[in-house]
Design an enzyme around this catalytic site. Structure first.
Site, short mmCIF file in Angstrom:
data_model
loop_
_atom_site.label_atom_id
_atom_site.label_comp_id
_atom_site.label_asym_id
_atom_site.label_seq_id
_atom_site.Cartn_x
_atom_site.Cartn_y
_atom_site.Cartn_z
N CYS A 1 -111.59 6.15 3.29
CA CYS A 1 -112.78 6.91 2.91
C CYS A 1 -113.80 5.88 2.43
O CYS A 1 -113.48 5.02 1.60
CB CYS A 1 -112.44 7.88 1.78
N TYR B 1 -75.06 15.52 13.79
CA TYR B 1 -73.99 14.93 14.61
C TYR B 1 -72.63 15.36 14.05
O TYR B 1 -71.75 15.80 14.79
CB TYR B 1 -74.10 13.40 14.60
N LYS C 1 -68.05 12.92 2.45
CA LYS C 1 -69.48 12.68 2.63
C LYS C 1 -70.32 13.36 1.54
O LYS C 1 -70.00 14.46 1.11
CB LYS C 1 -69.94 13.21 4.00
N LEU D 1 -62.84 7.18 10.29
CA LEU D 1 -62.24 7.98 9.21
C LEU D 1 -62.56 9.45 9.44
O LEU D 1 -63.64 9.78 9.93
CB LEU D 1 -62.83 7.56 7.85
N LYS E 1 -68.57 4.72 0.26
CA LYS E 1 -68.65 4.57 1.72
C LYS E 1 -70.01 3.98 2.01
O LYS E 1 -71.04 4.64 1.91
CB LYS E 1 -68.47 5.91 2.42
N CYS F 1 -113.94 12.22 4.77
CA CYS F 1 -112.95 12.25 3.69
C CYS F 1 -112.71 13.71 3.26
O CYS F 1 -113.67 14.43 2.97
CB CYS F 1 -113.46 11.43 2.51
N CYS G 1 -116.09 8.82 -4.81
CA CYS G 1 -115.07 9.78 -4.36
C CYS G 1 -114.14 10.09 -5.54
O CYS G 1 -113.47 9.19 -6.07
CB CYS G 1 -114.28 9.20 -3.19
N ARG H 1 -67.35 -3.35 15.60
CA ARG H 1 -66.24 -2.44 15.89
C ARG H 1 -66.20 -2.05 17.37
O ARG H 1 -65.13 -1.87 17.95
CB ARG H 1 -66.40 -1.18 15.02
S1 IVH Z 1 -62.04 1.85 5.49
C1 IVH Z 1 -59.04 2.79 8.78
N1 IVH Z 1 -63.76 1.72 3.52
O1 IVH Z 1 -66.89 3.87 7.58
C2 IVH Z 1 -60.03 2.76 7.71
N2 IVH Z 1 -64.57 2.13 5.69
O2 IVH Z 1 -65.76 6.07 9.61
C3 IVH Z 1 -61.12 1.85 8.00
N3 IVH Z 1 -67.00 2.32 5.83
O3 IVH Z 1 -66.39 2.15 10.42
C4 IVH Z 1 -62.30 2.00 7.20
N4 IVH Z 1 -67.40 2.02 3.71
O4 IVH Z 1 -67.07 0.64 8.56
C5 IVH Z 1 -63.57 1.91 4.84
N5 IVH Z 1 -65.19 1.55 1.69
C6 IVH Z 1 -65.00 1.73 3.00
C7 IVH Z 1 -66.07 1.96 3.87
C8 IVH Z 1 -65.81 2.15 5.23
C9 IVH Z 1 -67.93 2.23 4.91
C10 IVH Z 1 -67.22 2.56 7.26
C11 IVH Z 1 -66.34 1.70 8.11
C12 IVH Z 1 -65.88 2.57 9.23
C13 IVH Z 1 -66.44 3.91 8.90
C14 IVH Z 1 -65.34 4.92 9.03
#
Ligand code: IVH
Length: 692
Positions: A431, A39, A319, A86, A119, A413, A437, A140
């Site tokens: 089995c 994606y 990432k 983000l 993250k 088996c 066995c 969200r």
């Molecule tokens: S900050 C405007 N901090 O990642 C900034 N987001 O693509 C708002 N996420 O939907 C997000 N860990 O739910 C922030 N430490 C973290 C995060 C985090 C996961 C998720 C968040 C958001 C997505 C952003």
């Protein structure tokens, strides 16, 4: 438009369409069809094309929107401050570019202060507190309008219904964060679902999303969900600190859960260093993270940087390599486990998953293989996280070739050729060869010596294979007679004298495992570590357990009729009886009877006492002595002090002995120690000697 532009435009329209479709699968059906990494790739391609041809950006382009419009089963919630997404960074170069843009936006400042956070891979939610009380929770959604999941969020124990602690709370406070499912809970949930023959969740994030999207909050309550907050929406009637690090501290002080892995870092080097450290720790974390997030710390600086369509310029997500990727399924083998269960194992075109090369993945059981409709030649999604074995989570249906071949359950088996049977009501196929066995025998031995069972160090899978092949070990009791075959052991491939000695020592040490561990090691069906402990505590000796009937067994915590029947069957089986009889003849073992240690901690003879060992002991290793003293409730310390209850002095004891004598501490010889360990009796007058 000239002819050469037609092709990119076609591609762009196609990309928009695909991304809309996958957004729908991911956000509304909680059932993604392609791995996240794929994606992200499509998305990056769309961004690149739109960068080149900005005139083609439409307001409905996935690049301009966050997620997908909410499903209208839940009441809509309009977000006062949009919940943004983000920008993704994938390489070190992307990070440097992000930092450069931030510095440029702030007038070429150096050494930007960021807060770096994990993250979390979960579901973004907003929590609204009024006068400190949780009033409303929302997902969200598309960033502007989310779904009202207040009832569902109230079932998550770590989310405070009322804020407390230090610091004045604004009258209105919107907290944002992530609902997630810890890995252990996810694995347990999926295992139980598989046992029930139900569809497991593809990954912890889907599990969290699916659990939140339950109209009946009672269902949400049963799911092991957690929450971490990572920022704010809006607030009123009160002040919040100017810097993000202080905000996180404040949120925590109000008893909101904040992930404690965040750090204040300086400049691009600080970010990069954090990224690498988190990447190294990722596998050990009890929850899934898919990268790190960098956020400019200072609010005024954030305001100066502002936003682009769907994300802030002051933050970005870096990432990690994907933990879910797609690859070709080349074949499926069936492995035979210790109780004969056949597990389909996928042979894959090798592929990097989360930074590790993967060529095999489990399909769990035949029923799941059928449910997922996995066929040879399919492109499958492979997932790997933490120390869990890689698994196939699904098929990319769109890429199925017409010649893909369905997979049948073998009739016999694959190891011993015995019949494969499936008991009514059972998910697993087995089995029927039992201990005839070789695969079942080998797997039982591997389980017996494994870390959580008898914990025989150095006896890895390869060595077990070798010992079984050479018939040095036919059943688990043979392990304890290996010392008689020292010569032959030394001739085995890759086993030098030194490693044989170490192995024999490890086997000696394993004699100290207590009854609970021993019962778990036997590998009785449905008897996991916790039931094994309960059995040990209840019957207190192997003899007692061997003569217990089903009624007596059902008197043990967590043992119902099914487990009781498995236990009885196990002990009635003649081969098992013979093996246990032999195991019971082995001298100096701890597994026959419960040590006094299994009485509640506070009632143990040495509870609350600190003891010290010094010098060389002859009949026990230091570790054994320590383990057994701890079993009697003692704390074993390395240094002698006024608080030392007694000091065990072995041969050639030096300064600790002197210190002990000087302080008037009771000294025990090795013989005293042994008699104490055997009887568990602490003479009453010992109390007078040491200051406890
Ligand atoms: S900050 C405007 N901090 O990642 C900034 N987001 O693509 C708002 N996420 O939907 C997000 N860990 O739910 C922030 N430490 C973290 C995060 C985090 C996961 C998720 C968040 C958001 C997505 C952003």
């Amino acid at each position: 438009m000239n002819l050469s532009e037609e092709e990119p435009l076609q591609r762009l329209i196609w990309l928009r369409d695909r991304l809309h479709y996958h957004n729908h699968c991911y956000h509304q059906r909680d059932d993604p069809e392609i791995p996240d990494a794929e994606y992200d790739q499509l998305f990056a391609e769309l961004l690149a094309l739109e960068g080149q041809y900005p005139q083609w950006i439409t307001p409905d382009s996935p690049s301009q929107r966050v997620g997908a419009a909410p499903v209208n089963r839940f009441a809509p919630v309009q977000h006062g401050v949009p919940m943004l997404s983000l920008d993704n960074l994938f390489r070190e170069g992307d990070l440097r570019e992000f930092d450069r843009r931030v510095r440029e936006g702030l007038g070429h400042q150096e050494g930007i202060v960021y807060v770096a956070e994990p993250k979390l891979d979960g579901v973004a939610v907003s929590l609204l507190y009024r006068q400190g009380f949780l009033q409303r929770a929302a997902t969200r959604g598309d960033g502007q309008v989310g779904e009202d999941v207040t009832a569902q969020l109230r079932t998550i124990a770590v989310i405070p219904q009322q804020l407390g602690g230090k610091g004045e709370i604004p009258g209105v406070l919107e907290v944002r964060g992530e609902v997630y499912m810890p890995l252990a809970g996810f694995e347990q949930w999926n295992e139980a679902a598989r046992q029930r023959g139900e569809k497991p969740f593809a990954n912890p994030r889907n599990a969290a999303a699916g659990s939140l999207r339950q109209l009946d909050a009672k269902i949400t309550a049963e799911r092991p969900l957690r929450f971490f907050c990572h920022g704010l929406g809006h607030w009123a009637e009160g002040a919040m600190p100017d810097n993000h690090d202080a905000i996180l501290q404040q949120l925590q002080a109000w008893r909101l859960p904040v992930c404690d892995l965040w750090e204040r870092v300086v400049g691009v080097e600080g970010c990069w260093d954090y990224y690498r450290r988190m990447e190294a720790r990722r596998e050990q974390l009890p929850y899934e993270i898919d990268g790190v997030v960098y956020k400019v710390n200072n609010r005024a600086e954030r305001q100066r940087l502002g936003f682009v369509a769907r994300s802030p310029r002051w933050a970005a997500a870096h990432k990690f390599p994907a933990q879910e990727v797609s690859t070709l399924l080349l074949g499926v083998d069936f492995q035979v486990g210790r109780s004969g269960v056949l597990t389909p194992v996928a042979r894959l075109q090798p592929v990097q998953v989360g930074g590790v090369m993967v060529a095999n993945a489990t399909l769990h059981n035949f029923q799941e293989l059928s449910r997922k409709d996995v066929r040879l030649g399919d492109t499958v999604m492979v997932r790997r996280a933490g120390d869990v074995i890689p698994e196939i989570v699904g098929v990319v249906q769109a890429r199925r070739p017409p010649e893909a071949v369905a997979i049948a359950l073998p009739q016999a088996c694959p190891v011993c050729g015995a019949l494969v049977v499936q008991m009514p009501g059972e998910v697993a196929a087995r089995c029927a060869g039992g201990l005839a066995c070789p695969a079942q025998r080998r797997e039982r031995i591997k389980h017996f010596v494994s870390r959580r069972a008898m914990d025989i160090e150095g006896m890895g899978d390869k060595l077990v294979d070798l010992l079984v092949q050479t018939a040095l070990v036919v059943d688990v009791a043979d392990i304890f007679f290996l010392a008689e075959h020292r010569q032959q052991l030394c001739t085995l491939e890759r086993l030098g004298e030194k490693s044989v000695d170490n192995l024999l020592l490890a086997i000696e040490t394993a004699k100290q495992r207590h009854l609970g561990q021993f019962l778990f090691a036997l590998g009785i069906r449905e008897v996991g570590e916790s039931i094994a402990q309960n059995l040990a505590r209840h019957f207190r000796s192997l003899e007692q357990l061997l003569v217990a009937d089903e009624e007596a067994l059902e008197g043990v915590a967590d043992v119902g009729p099914v487990v009781a029947a498995h236990i009885r069957q196990f002990f009635q089986e003649s081969h098992n009886r013979a093996v246990i009889q032999r195991l019971m003849t082995i001298a100096n073992t701890q597994w026959q009877r419960m040590p006094a240690a299994e009485t509640p901690l506070e009632n143990r003879p040495l509870a609350g006492k600190t003891v010290v060992l010094t010098g060389t002991l002859h009949t026990l290793t230091r570790q054994e002595a320590k383990a057994r003293l701890e079993g009697l409730g003692a704390k074993v310390s390395g240094s002698v002090s006024q608080r030392t209850f007694f000091l065990v002095v072995g041969e050639e004891a030096g300064s600790k002995r002197q210190r002990g004598e000087a302080l008037g501490i009771r000294l025990l010889t090795e013989a005293d120690l042994l008699s104490l360990l055997d009887t568990g009796n602490v003479p009453a007058d010992w109390e007078q000697n040491a200051v406890s």
